[in-house]
Design a protein around this motif. Structure first.
Motif, PDB file in Angstrom:
ATOM      1  N   HIS A 274      -2.952   3.603  -2.554  1.00  0.00           N
ATOM      2  CA  HIS A 274      -3.141   2.701  -3.692  1.00  0.00           C
ATOM      3  C   HIS A 274      -2.353   1.420  -3.446  1.00  0.00           C
ATOM      4  O   HIS A 274      -1.188   1.468  -3.067  1.00  0.00           O
ATOM      5  CB  HIS A 274      -2.631   3.377  -4.969  1.00  0.00           C
ATOM      6  CG  HIS A 274      -3.336   2.953  -6.210  1.00  0.00           C
ATOM      7  ND1 HIS A 274      -3.219   1.685  -6.744  1.00  0.00           N
ATOM      8  CD2 HIS A 274      -4.174   3.623  -7.027  1.00  0.00           C
ATOM      9  CE1 HIS A 274      -3.941   1.615  -7.845  1.00  0.00           C
ATOM     10  NE2 HIS A 274      -4.543   2.774  -8.045  1.00  0.00           N
ATOM     11  N   ARG A 275      -2.991   0.279  -3.652  1.00  0.00           N
ATOM     12  CA  ARG A 275      -2.329  -1.011  -3.441  1.00  0.00           C
ATOM     13  C   ARG A 275      -1.931  -1.631  -4.774  1.00  0.00           C
ATOM     14  O   ARG A 275      -2.530  -1.361  -5.816  1.00  0.00           O
ATOM     15  CB  ARG A 275      -3.248  -1.972  -2.678  1.00  0.00           C
ATOM     16  CG  ARG A 275      -3.591  -1.500  -1.282  1.00  0.00           C
ATOM     17  CD  ARG A 275      -4.494  -2.469  -0.541  1.00  0.00           C
ATOM     18  NE  ARG A 275      -4.983  -1.845   0.676  1.00  0.00           N
ATOM     19  CZ  ARG A 275      -4.366  -1.897   1.845  1.00  0.00           C
ATOM     20  NH1 ARG A 275      -3.235  -2.592   1.950  1.00  0.00           N
ATOM     21  NH2 ARG A 275      -4.871  -1.305   2.906  1.00  0.00           N
TER      22      ARG A 275
ATOM     23  N   GLU B  12      -9.193   4.473  -0.041  1.00  0.00           N
ATOM     24  CA  GLU B  12      -8.253   4.127  -1.105  1.00  0.00           C
ATOM     25  C   GLU B  12      -8.605   4.838  -2.410  1.00  0.00           C
ATOM     26  O   GLU B  12      -9.760   5.097  -2.715  1.00  0.00           O
ATOM     27  CB  GLU B  12      -8.235   2.615  -1.318  1.00  0.00           C
ATOM     28  CG  GLU B  12      -7.641   1.865  -0.139  1.00  0.00           C
ATOM     29  CD  GLU B  12      -7.276   0.425  -0.474  1.00  0.00           C
ATOM     30  OE1 GLU B  12      -7.090   0.121  -1.665  1.00  0.00           O
ATOM     31  OE2 GLU B  12      -7.171  -0.378   0.471  1.00  0.00           O
TER      32      GLU B  12
ATOM     33  N   ALA C  49       0.867  -1.177   0.000  1.00  0.00           N
ATOM     34  CA  ALA C  49       0.000   0.000   0.000  1.00  0.00           C
ATOM     35  C   ALA C  49       0.903   1.226   0.000  1.00  0.00           C
ATOM     36  O   ALA C  49       1.729   1.396   0.903  1.00  0.00           O
ATOM     37  CB  ALA C  49      -0.902   0.014   1.222  1.00  0.00           C
TER      38      ALA C  49
END
Length: 245
Positions: free
Chosen positions: A32-33, A104, A23
């Protein structure tokens, strides 16, 4: 679909034998992963340490996919923070709070910029718990839960503000609080005056204040507790105060 940007590593978890789910936090992409293939290997694991500033590239067939994440080091923050127990606890706490509290893939520029400013100070072992509390105030404001410390909620006074309502997040003077004083949270003066450094007791009060609203609003609304790394930091600070008498 793809993007490239400098970002901050907030979390890295093992996936299979050699990969990581990372992440990262960027100004434009938010939290954002992505899948870092080979990220757990001896050659790459140092890159994905929490807190590092990395030049990132994310690639995915569709925008909502996990996608693949690659990167190159810009500045290694983690090794410096590891030289001091408080700095390491601060680093782990700020990254855990950020990745746990922010939604996210939504830009959060104020929080990103505030964290970007804090990281080099953590690497140099000069950051204080008070700076984490100030960062958490920025994050709360980004989420729509900002504290109102400008004037007294009861009298309108702008001087003598010493308490915060745990219900509304608004400041209150000692005089206006009256019999409700015992139910309110202390407001350390340094949170209203950036020129003031604060001390151990003020930092603890500040972390208690921001922690209350993080736990109730940012994490509580998603039925999650305050991250263990954040709780550990508070207890570490409490232990230092006790040791200092």
């Amino acid at each position: 679909m793809e993007w490239e940007a400098p970002g901050i590593v907030l979390d890295a978890r093992p996936y299979g034998d050699a990969d990581l789910i990372v992440a990262a936090f960027t100004a434009a992409q938010g939290v954002h992963r992505g899948l870092a293939r080979g990220g757990a290997s001896r050659a790459r694991v140092a890159l994905w340490q929490v807190g590092n500033l990395v030049s990132l590239r994310w690639v995915g067939r569709l925008p909502d996919q996990l996608g693949s994440l690659t990167g190159e080091m810009i500045q290694a923050i983690a090794p410096g923070a590891m030289q001091d127990a408080m700095s390491l606890a601060l680093l782990r706490a700020v990254c855990a709070v950020t990745v746990g509290a922010l939604p996210e893939r939504e830009p959060q520029a104020p929080s990103f910029n505030a964290l970007l400013h804090l990281l080099p100070r953590l690497a140099a072992n000069v950051a204080t718990p008070g700076e984490l509390a100030r960062f958490e105030m920025v994050l709360l404001a980004d989420l729509g839960y900002g504290l109102d410390l400008g004037s007294c909620a009861l009298s309108g006074e702008t001087e003598g503000l010493a308490l915060v309502s745990p219900r509304t997040g608004r400041a209150v003077t000692e005089a206006a609080a009256g019999t409700w004083r015992g139910r309110m949270l202390p407001l350390p003066a340094f949170l209203r005056d950036e020129a003031m450094p604060g001390d151990l007791l003020a930092w603890r009060d500040a972390l208690r204040l921001t922690g209350h609203f993080l736990e109730r609003d940012a994490f509580g609304h998603h039925n999650r507790p305050l991250p263990e790394a954040r709780r550990h930091l508070y207890h570490l600070l409490d232990a230092r105060i006790a040791a200092d008498g």
